[in-house]
Design a protein around this motif. Structure first.
Motif, PDB file in Angstrom:
ATOM      1  N   GLU A   4       0.833  -1.197   0.000  1.00 23.51           N
ATOM      2  CA  GLU A   4       0.000   0.000   0.000  1.00 23.51           C
ATOM      3  C   GLU A   4       0.873   1.254   0.000  1.00 23.51           C
ATOM      4  O   GLU A   4       1.076   1.904   1.012  1.00 23.51           O
ATOM      5  CB  GLU A   4      -0.922  -0.009   1.211  1.00 23.51           C
ATOM      6  CG  GLU A   4      -1.893  -1.166   1.196  1.00 23.51           C
ATOM      7  CD  GLU A   4      -2.780  -1.179   2.421  1.00 23.51           C
ATOM      8  OE1 GLU A   4      -2.804  -0.199   3.180  1.00 23.51           O
ATOM      9  OE2 GLU A   4      -3.455  -2.192   2.615  1.00 23.51           O
ATOM     10  N   GLU A   6       1.852   5.115  -1.405  1.00 24.41           N
ATOM     11  CA  GLU A   6       1.232   6.356  -1.853  1.00 24.41           C
ATOM     12  C   GLU A   6       2.324   7.318  -2.294  1.00 24.41           C
ATOM     13  O   GLU A   6       3.421   7.331  -1.739  1.00 24.41           O
ATOM     14  CB  GLU A   6       0.440   7.005  -0.715  1.00 24.41           C
ATOM     15  CG  GLU A   6      -0.739   6.204  -0.232  1.00 24.41           C
ATOM     16  CD  GLU A   6      -1.918   6.241  -1.184  1.00 24.41           C
ATOM     17  OE1 GLU A   6      -2.040   7.199  -1.957  1.00 24.41           O
ATOM     18  OE2 GLU A   6      -2.734   5.301  -1.125  1.00 24.41           O
ATOM     19  N   ARG A  54       1.166   3.944   2.962  1.00 25.86           N
ATOM     20  CA  ARG A  54      -0.054   4.724   3.207  1.00 25.86           C
ATOM     21  C   ARG A  54      -0.137   5.187   4.659  1.00 25.86           C
ATOM     22  O   ARG A  54      -0.494   6.328   4.948  1.00 25.86           O
ATOM     23  CB  ARG A  54      -1.286   3.902   2.834  1.00 25.86           C
ATOM     24  CG  ARG A  54      -2.589   4.655   3.053  1.00 25.86           C
ATOM     25  CD  ARG A  54      -3.781   3.883   2.556  1.00 25.86           C
ATOM     26  NE  ARG A  54      -3.709   3.823   1.101  1.00 25.86           N
ATOM     27  CZ  ARG A  54      -4.231   2.839   0.378  1.00 25.86           C
ATOM     28  NH1 ARG A  54      -4.865   1.844   0.953  1.00 25.86           N
ATOM     29  NH2 ARG A  54      -4.123   2.860  -0.934  1.00 25.86           N
TER      30      ARG A  54
END
Length: 92
Positions: A4, A6, A54
């Motif tokens: 995850e 970002e 994230r």
């Protein structure tokens, strides 16, 4: 790192990406760099994207916001030029 990731920042050069990664690392935030344009023949130039987990995104943004004024555009340009001289001419 987890899957995850970002985007925390997109930058114009490897030098700037390395600086950001160093700032994040000093704050305990892991990051991953990915070249977004160019290839090895571009040397330190060419866009890069800086990714963080994230869960660390807000903390990473805060770290970068706190250090934004600490490094001027002129300093980034100087660092890029120095890195280019160290790398030498691109082979083609």
């Amino acid at each position: 790192m987890s899957d995850e990731l970002e985007i925390v920042r997109r930058v114009a050069s490897a030098t700037e990406a390395d600086l950001i990664q160093s700032l994040l690392q000093d704050a305990g935030v892991e990051s991953v760099l990915q070249r977004t344009i160019g290839g090895p023949e571009w040397g330190v130039s060419g866009g890069q994207t800086v990714y963080v987990q994230r869960a660390d995104l807000e903390r990473a943004r805060a770290v970068l916001a706190a250090d934004e004024d600490a490094v001027s555009e002129e300093e980034l340009a100087r660092l890029s030029e120095e890195a280019g001289r160290e790398q030498g001419p691109a082979e083609g």
